[in-house]
Design an enzyme around this catalytic site. Structure first.
Site, PDB file in Angstrom:
ATOM      1  N   ASP A  11       0.853  -1.194   0.000  1.00  0.00           N
ATOM      2  CA  ASP A  11       0.000   0.000   0.000  1.00  0.00           C
ATOM      3  C   ASP A  11       0.888   1.242   0.000  1.00  0.00           C
ATOM      4  O   ASP A  11       2.072   1.169   0.352  1.00  0.00           O
ATOM      5  CB  ASP A  11      -0.918   0.033   1.233  1.00  0.00           C
ATOM      6  N   CYS A  74      -4.031  -1.370  -2.571  1.00  0.00           N
ATOM      7  CA  CYS A  74      -4.184   0.078  -2.685  1.00  0.00           C
ATOM      8  C   CYS A  74      -4.965   0.311  -3.969  1.00  0.00           C
ATOM      9  O   CYS A  74      -4.530  -0.117  -5.051  1.00  0.00           O
ATOM     10  CB  CYS A  74      -2.799   0.716  -2.771  1.00  0.00           C
ATOM     11  N   GLU A 159      -4.022   9.761   7.609  1.00  0.00           N
ATOM     12  CA  GLU A 159      -2.562   9.617   7.757  1.00  0.00           C
ATOM     13  C   GLU A 159      -2.037  10.529   8.869  1.00  0.00           C
ATOM     14  O   GLU A 159      -1.041  10.233   9.501  1.00  0.00           O
ATOM     15  CB  GLU A 159      -1.849   9.934   6.438  1.00  0.00           C
ATOM     16  N   HIS A 195      -7.916   2.981   3.087  1.00  0.00           N
ATOM     17  CA  HIS A 195      -7.860   3.772   4.321  1.00  0.00           C
ATOM     18  C   HIS A 195      -9.249   3.981   4.945  1.00  0.00           C
ATOM     19  O   HIS A 195      -9.355   4.206   6.139  1.00  0.00           O
ATOM     20  CB  HIS A 195      -7.294   5.169   4.032  1.00  0.00           C
TER      21      HIS A 195
HETATM   22  N1  DGL Z   1      -5.094   3.519   0.412  1.00  0.00           N
HETATM   23  C1  DGL Z   1      -4.945   3.883  -0.948  1.00  0.00           C
HETATM   24  C2  DGL Z   1      -6.134   3.439  -1.771  1.00  0.00           C
HETATM   25  O1  DGL Z   1      -6.732   2.466  -1.472  1.00  0.00           O
HETATM   26  C3  DGL Z   1      -4.694   5.307  -1.282  1.00  0.00           C
HETATM   27  C4  DGL Z   1      -4.066   6.192  -0.343  1.00  0.00           C
HETATM   28  C5  DGL Z   1      -3.285   7.247  -1.026  1.00  0.00           C
HETATM   29  O2  DGL Z   1      -3.849   8.198  -1.551  1.00  0.00           O
HETATM   30  O3  DGL Z   1      -2.072   7.070  -1.027  1.00  0.00           O
HETATM   31  O4  DGL Z   1      -6.498   4.048  -2.739  1.00  0.00           O
END
Ligand code: DGL
Length: 275
Positions: A11, A74, A159, A195
């Site tokens: 991720d 991700c 974050e 997230h």
């Molecule tokens: N957790 C990531 C997702 O699922 C994105 C987070 C980011 O913007 O880096 O898209």
């Protein structure tokens, strides 16, 4: 002891831990390594080329660690980098290894949750701009109406551990209001960013009870179990020692302090430098 052929889970930061948690619960027999590219997070506002370049670099790192299978946990990396890596890079650098994403397994079943055949996808600006969800979902549920909303502040709030504070409510409310305004008959909202499960309680405060909220951890875990069952050549190449290791491209102390919130238990990570 280092695992020989762990399953890699990637991720841009902490979000993939929400997926890893479900995967380890479902398939505890395998070894796993997790990499969070915290030094360069968030990916959600970055260009296609940048996300592709960062993701490929991390995938190569997983291959150096012996992974035969890497999951891009991700959505942004799955949306912007996965296809190019699968089609252009893997045949050249590692034809016997596999990289999978989280969008397709979600698209395969999301329509089953909706009675009105109208769903909303909440995701990062990058995932929304890629149109990956409407395109993938359209392959499995052509009759489904798919509305999208880019929630640009949600990942930075999480974050920075500001997501449960009062100020976060403004941004939660705004995007829920926007998406429900786009599709009046939406009865399913997909959290299309790994997230976002951390926001579930707050989102529910602004959501009619009739709207179902779907996150991806369980979906990805079920899909991985099915994939390994259908691909014995990959399954047998994955080592089975029930070990999980964690790596971050940023400070391991920061990672360990934050990660529990996503993973549920204490984590001890190691720092790596990506050249
Ligand atoms: N957790 C990531 C997702 O699922 C994105 C987070 C980011 O913007 O880096 O898209």
């Amino acid at each position: 002891m280092q695992s020989e052929n762990p399953i890699g889970v990637f991720d841009s930061g902490y979000g993939g831990l929400t997926v890893l948690k479900e995967v380890v619960n479902k398939l505890p027999q395998y070894d796993y390594i997790y990499l969070g590219d915290n030094a360069r997070t968030p990916y959600g506002n970055r260009s296609f080329d940048t996300v592709y370049h960062y993701t490929l670099q991390c995938v190569k790192w997983f291959f150096d660690k012996g992974c035969k299978l890497v999951i891009l946990a991700c959505n942004t990396a799955s949306a912007k980098a996965l296809r190019t890596i699968q089609q252009n890079d893997l045949p050249k650098i590692a034809p016997d290894r596999r990289v999978l994403g989280v969008i397709r397994p979600t698209a395969e079943i999301i329509g089953n949750f909706s009675d009105t055949k109208s769903i909303g996808v909440l995701a990062t600006p990058g995932t929304v701009a890629s149109d990956s969800y409407p395109m993938e979902i359209g392959k499995f549920f052509p009759e489904l109406k798919v509305y999208q909303e880019a929630c640009n502040m949600w990942v930075p709030l999480i974050e920075n551990n500001e997501h449960l504070n009062h100020g976060a409510d403004y941004f939660i409310k705004k995007h829920i209001h926007n998406i429900l305004g786009k599709g009046k008959d939406i009865d399913v909202l997909l959290l299309g960013c790994t997230h976002y499960p951390l926001l579930i309680d707050k989102i529910k405060e602004y959501l009619p009870v009739s709207v179902k909220l779907i996150s991806q951890g369980q979906i990805v875990a079920d899909s991985l179990a099915d994939y390994l069952h259908r691909h014995p050549e990959i399954e047998t190449a994955c080592s089975k020692g029930s070990r999980t290791e964690f790596f971050t491209t940023d400070s391991s102390t920061d990672f360990d302090n934050h990660a529990k919130m996503f993973y549920g238990t204490e984590i001890i990570s190691k720092h790596i430098d990506l050249q």
